[in-house]
Design a protein around this motif. Structure first.
Motif, PDB file in Angstrom:
ATOM      1  N   ARG A  62       0.839  -1.209   0.000  1.00 16.89           N
ATOM      2  CA  ARG A  62       0.000   0.000   0.000  1.00 16.89           C
ATOM      3  C   ARG A  62       0.872   1.257   0.000  1.00 16.89           C
ATOM      4  O   ARG A  62       0.467   2.308   0.480  1.00 16.89           O
ATOM      5  N   ILE A  63       2.064   1.153  -0.563  1.00 16.40           N
ATOM      6  CA  ILE A  63       2.977   2.293  -0.681  1.00 16.40           C
ATOM      7  C   ILE A  63       3.212   2.588  -2.156  1.00 16.40           C
ATOM      8  O   ILE A  63       3.466   1.672  -2.951  1.00 16.40           O
ATOM      9  N   ILE A  64       3.126   3.845  -2.522  1.00 14.83           N
ATOM     10  CA  ILE A  64       3.406   4.307  -3.875  1.00 14.83           C
ATOM     11  C   ILE A  64       4.692   5.123  -3.854  1.00 14.83           C
ATOM     12  O   ILE A  64       4.833   6.060  -3.058  1.00 14.83           O
ATOM     13  N   GLY A  65       5.629   4.776  -4.697  1.00 13.45           N
ATOM     14  CA  GLY A  65       6.861   5.541  -4.824  1.00 13.45           C
ATOM     15  C   GLY A  65       6.650   6.729  -5.747  1.00 13.45           C
ATOM     16  O   GLY A  65       6.064   6.597  -6.821  1.00 13.45           O
ATOM     17  N   LEU A  66       7.103   7.881  -5.317  1.00 14.59           N
ATOM     18  CA  LEU A  66       6.943   9.113  -6.102  1.00 14.59           C
ATOM     19  C   LEU A  66       8.302   9.778  -6.257  1.00 14.59           C
ATOM     20  O   LEU A  66       8.933  10.145  -5.264  1.00 14.59           O
ATOM     21  N   VAL A  67       8.750   9.893  -7.497  1.00 17.01           N
ATOM     22  CA  VAL A  67      10.026  10.543  -7.782  1.00 17.01           C
ATOM     23  C   VAL A  67       9.732  11.880  -8.444  1.00 17.01           C
ATOM     24  O   VAL A  67       8.997  11.953  -9.436  1.00 17.01           O
ATOM     25  N   VAL A  68      10.308  12.948  -7.899  1.00 13.02           N
ATOM     26  CA  VAL A  68      10.026  14.281  -8.418  1.00 13.02           C
ATOM     27  C   VAL A  68      11.326  15.042  -8.613  1.00 13.02           C
ATOM     28  O   VAL A  68      12.276  14.906  -7.839  1.00 13.02           O
ATOM     29  N   ALA A  69      11.365  15.814  -9.687  1.00 13.07           N
ATOM     30  CA  ALA A  69      12.506  16.685  -9.950  1.00 13.07           C
ATOM     31  C   ALA A  69      12.092  18.135  -9.739  1.00 13.07           C
ATOM     32  O   ALA A  69      10.912  18.470  -9.810  1.00 13.07           O
ATOM     33  N   TYR A  70      13.086  18.983  -9.431  1.00 11.69           N
ATOM     34  CA  TYR A  70      12.853  20.413  -9.553  1.00 11.69           C
ATOM     35  C   TYR A  70      11.811  20.936  -8.569  1.00 11.69           C
ATOM     36  O   TYR A  70      10.829  21.555  -8.944  1.00 11.69           O
ATOM     37  N   LEU A  71      12.031  20.699  -7.259  1.00 10.40           N
ATOM     38  CA  LEU A  71      11.087  21.167  -6.248  1.00 10.40           C
ATOM     39  C   LEU A  71      11.099  22.684  -6.103  1.00 10.40           C
ATOM     40  O   LEU A  71      10.229  23.239  -5.433  1.00 10.40           O
ATOM     41  N   GLY A  72      12.097  23.360  -6.698  1.00  7.12           N
ATOM     42  CA  GLY A  72      12.107  24.819  -6.670  1.00  7.12           C
ATOM     43  C   GLY A  72      10.948  25.416  -7.432  1.00  7.12           C
ATOM     44  O   GLY A  72      10.561  26.563  -7.199  1.00  7.12           O
ATOM     45  N   ASN A  73      10.373  24.659  -8.344  1.00  7.11           N
ATOM     46  CA  ASN A  73       9.202  25.098  -9.087  1.00  7.11           C
ATOM     47  C   ASN A  73       7.967  24.885  -8.217  1.00  7.11           C
ATOM     48  O   ASN A  73       7.662  23.747  -7.841  1.00  7.11           O
ATOM     49  N   PRO A  74       7.227  25.949  -7.874  1.00 10.20           N
ATOM     50  CA  PRO A  74       6.079  25.799  -6.970  1.00 10.20           C
ATOM     51  C   PRO A  74       4.979  24.903  -7.513  1.00 10.20           C
ATOM     52  O   PRO A  74       4.081  24.512  -6.761  1.00 10.20           O
ATOM     53  N   PHE A  75       5.023  24.553  -8.791  1.00 14.90           N
ATOM     54  CA  PHE A  75       4.042  23.619  -9.346  1.00 14.90           C
ATOM     55  C   PHE A  75       4.129  22.259  -8.650  1.00 14.90           C
ATOM     56  O   PHE A  75       3.122  21.605  -8.397  1.00 14.90           O
ATOM     57  N   TYR A  76       5.353  21.826  -8.312  1.00 14.29           N
ATOM     58  CA  TYR A  76       5.535  20.472  -7.803  1.00 14.29           C
ATOM     59  C   TYR A  76       5.177  20.293  -6.330  1.00 14.29           C
ATOM     60  O   TYR A  76       4.580  19.264  -5.969  1.00 14.29           O
ATOM     61  N   PRO A  77       5.498  21.227  -5.427  1.00 14.54           N
ATOM     62  CA  PRO A  77       4.978  21.065  -4.066  1.00 14.54           C
ATOM     63  C   PRO A  77       3.453  20.973  -4.021  1.00 14.54           C
ATOM     64  O   PRO A  77       2.896  20.180  -3.246  1.00 14.54           O
ATOM     65  N   ASP A  78       2.773  21.755  -4.862  1.00 13.94           N
ATOM     66  CA  ASP A  78       1.314  21.676  -4.939  1.00 13.94           C
ATOM     67  C   ASP A  78       0.884  20.300  -5.433  1.00 13.94           C
ATOM     68  O   ASP A  78      -0.018  19.662  -4.864  1.00 13.94           O
ATOM     69  N   ALA A  79       1.555  19.800  -6.480  1.00 10.79           N
ATOM     70  CA  ALA A  79       1.226  18.472  -7.015  1.00 10.79           C
ATOM     71  C   ALA A  79       1.489  17.383  -5.975  1.00 10.79           C
ATOM     72  O   ALA A  79       0.683  16.448  -5.828  1.00 10.79           O
ATOM     73  N   LEU A  80       2.594  17.499  -5.236  1.00  6.17           N
ATOM     74  CA  LEU A  80       2.917  16.503  -4.210  1.00  6.17           C
ATOM     75  C   LEU A  80       1.836  16.437  -3.138  1.00  6.17           C
ATOM     76  O   LEU A  80       1.444  15.345  -2.689  1.00  6.17           O
ATOM     77  N   GLU A  81       1.374  17.588  -2.705  1.00  7.28           N
ATOM     78  CA  GLU A  81       0.314  17.616  -1.693  1.00  7.28           C
ATOM     79  C   GLU A  81      -0.941  16.931  -2.217  1.00  7.28           C
ATOM     80  O   GLU A  81      -1.599  16.158  -1.502  1.00  7.28           O
ATOM     81  N   ARG A  82      -1.269  17.199  -3.470  1.00 11.38           N
ATOM     82  CA  ARG A  82      -2.459  16.577  -4.063  1.00 11.38           C
ATOM     83  C   ARG A  82      -2.286  15.067  -4.206  1.00 11.38           C
ATOM     84  O   ARG A  82      -3.222  14.293  -3.962  1.00 11.38           O
ATOM     85  N   PHE A  83      -1.094  14.633  -4.629  1.00 11.42           N
ATOM     86  CA  PHE A  83      -0.835  13.203  -4.738  1.00 11.42           C
ATOM     87  C   PHE A  83      -1.001  12.522  -3.383  1.00 11.42           C
ATOM     88  O   PHE A  83      -1.637  11.466  -3.263  1.00 11.42           O
ATOM     89  N   SER A  84      -0.413  13.103  -2.353  1.00 10.74           N
ATOM     90  CA  SER A  84      -0.489  12.509  -1.020  1.00 10.74           C
ATOM     91  C   SER A  84      -1.931  12.388  -0.566  1.00 10.74           C
ATOM     92  O   SER A  84      -2.352  11.326  -0.065  1.00 10.74           O
ATOM     93  N   ARG A  85      -2.693  13.445  -0.765  1.00 11.97           N
ATOM     94  CA  ARG A  85      -4.095  13.440  -0.321  1.00 11.97           C
ATOM     95  C   ARG A  85      -4.934  12.433  -1.118  1.00 11.97           C
ATOM     96  O   ARG A  85      -5.698  11.639  -0.544  1.00 11.97           O
ATOM     97  N   ASP A  86      -4.784  12.445  -2.447  1.00 11.97           N
ATOM     98  CA  ASP A  86      -5.597  11.558  -3.283  1.00 11.97           C
ATOM     99  C   ASP A  86      -5.227  10.090  -3.073  1.00 11.97           C
ATOM    100  O   ASP A  86      -6.095   9.210  -3.078  1.00 11.97           O
ATOM    101  N   LEU A  87      -3.942   9.803  -2.881  1.00  9.89           N
ATOM    102  CA  LEU A  87      -3.529   8.426  -2.634  1.00  9.89           C
ATOM    103  C   LEU A  87      -3.995   7.950  -1.260  1.00  9.89           C
ATOM    104  O   LEU A  87      -4.403   6.797  -1.098  1.00  9.89           O
ATOM    105  N   GLN A  88      -3.953   8.840  -0.259  1.00  8.35           N
ATOM    106  CA  GLN A  88      -4.463   8.475   1.065  1.00  8.35           C
ATOM    107  C   GLN A  88      -5.955   8.144   0.988  1.00  8.35           C
ATOM    108  O   GLN A  88      -6.426   7.215   1.660  1.00  8.35           O
ATOM    109  N   ASP A  89      -6.674   8.898   0.172  1.00  8.32           N
ATOM    110  CA  ASP A  89      -8.104   8.619   0.009  1.00  8.32           C
ATOM    111  C   ASP A  89      -8.346   7.227  -0.559  1.00  8.32           C
ATOM    112  O   ASP A  89      -9.417   6.633  -0.353  1.00  8.32           O
ATOM    113  N   GLU A  90      -7.366   6.707  -1.290  1.00 12.18           N
ATOM    114  CA  GLU A  90      -7.468   5.370  -1.885  1.00 12.18           C
ATOM    115  C   GLU A  90      -6.805   4.304  -1.014  1.00 12.18           C
ATOM    116  O   GLU A  90      -6.695   3.139  -1.424  1.00 12.18           O
TER     117      GLU A  90
END
Length: 337
Positions: A62-90
């Protein structure tokens, strides 16, 4: 010795089946009333589920690996938060690794191997590619991989991006309609599919409209490189700039206004790509193409879980269109005001 409390004890106290207890603690479907009774009983008994034991029994971490590049871009912290929330819902949790934009394939492959060692159920690669050899190993291990905000032609992997070529074309239409005749492009890293696709869509549409792009400079999704690219394009007399993402566009606008003393948009119009929250701040008021991050994340999660639960599911390539958001950083054509 005190006997260890089990899920059967919780089920008996809550008046539900043991399978209902398992559903509640695995994050699977359960009514609110059932979940409340189970958790109340668990708290009263001091029960804590043994996640490791459950994974050994089910063969699923029940663990999903998430690899992300370029966290300096504010697009990705927002996406990470959404991934965490949506995956937790599942009923899943995330294991996050970072890799620098443009890192060698060996760096990415090493991180993917670490994820496989952690027995992840699936992998999301956000703006990161995957070598052929490791992709084959993931397939052989039955570990699905979905690319987020990155395409990889011929990989056979599921991919979810915005409609990058169309987005670039929308910017070209907008700037030409605004009366600009000397249009340049501070491109995203041309080693990435997103950078190339936005550039190709933009330049091709300008040509269709009878205009040549004054110049394309690779900003490499980097502040300093974006500033250098801007100076090179200003030397060619540009009156408008399409910048490959908002992160670079902020650097471009700061440089134009604070360092060079130019007016945006009176001297130079600036259009970005992503529509991160900061784009709407009064300090930037950035016209930009919106990446529909919420829909992109949900589509990625759905594709990944579909492949986890159905090993025969086909990997699909999905492009999601996003609108051009008009603000004050670029001249707005009369018909759109």
């Amino acid at each position: 010795m005190t006997r260890r409390v089990t899920s059967f004890d919780v089920a008996a106290r809550a008046g539900v089946s043991q399978s209902a207890v398992s559903r509640v603690f695995s994050g699977a479907s359960a009514s609110k009333a059932t979940a409340d009774r189970v958790r109340e009983a668990a708290d009263a008994l001091g029960y804590r589920p043994n996640v490791l034991a459950r994974s050994l029994i089910t063969g699923r971490s029940r663990i999903i690996g998430l690899v992300v590049a370029y966290l300096g871009n504010p697009f990705y912290p927002d996406a990470l938060e959404r991934f965490s929330r949506d995956l937790q819902d599942e009923g899943y949790h995330t294991l996050v690794f970072t890799v620098p934009e443009g890192a060698a394939d060996t760096d990415t492959d090493r991180i993917i191997q670490q994820m496989l060692d952690h027995q992840v159920d699936g992998i999301v690669l956000a703006s990161v590619g995957l070598g052929d050899a490791l992709a084959a190993r993931c397939e052989a291990a039955g570990i699905p991989v979905v690319l987020f905000n990155r395409g990889q032609v011929g990989s056979g992997l599921a991919q979810v991006t915005s409609a990058n070529r169309l987005g670039g074309a929308k910017v070209a239409d907008f700037l030409v309609a605004g009366g600009h005749t000397r249009i340049g492009h501070v491109a995203g890293w041309q080693g990435s599919s997103t950078g190339r696709d936005r550039t190709e869509g933009f330049v091709a549409r300008l040509a269709e409209l009878g205009q040549d792009c004054v110049g394309v400079e690779d900003g490499r999704y980097d502040h300093a490189e974006a500033v250098r690219a801007t100076d090179d394009l200003l030397a060619k007399g540009v009156d408008a700039l399409f910048v490959g993402n908002d992160h670079m566009a902020f650097a471009v606008m700061d440089h134009l206004r604070c360092t060079l003393g130019l007016s945006v948009p009176n001297d130079v119009s600036v259009v970005g790509y992503d529509d991160v929250p900061m784009a709407a701040f009064a300090a930037y008021d950035l016209t930009t193409v919106r990446q529909p991050v919420g829909r992109m994340v949900k589509t990625t999660v759905a594709a990944l879980i579909n492949q986890i639960e159905d090993k025969s599911a086909q990997a699909e390539v999905t492009e999601i269109d996003g609108p051009l958001i008009l603000r004050g950083s670029a001249r707005i054509p009369e018909g759109l005001q």
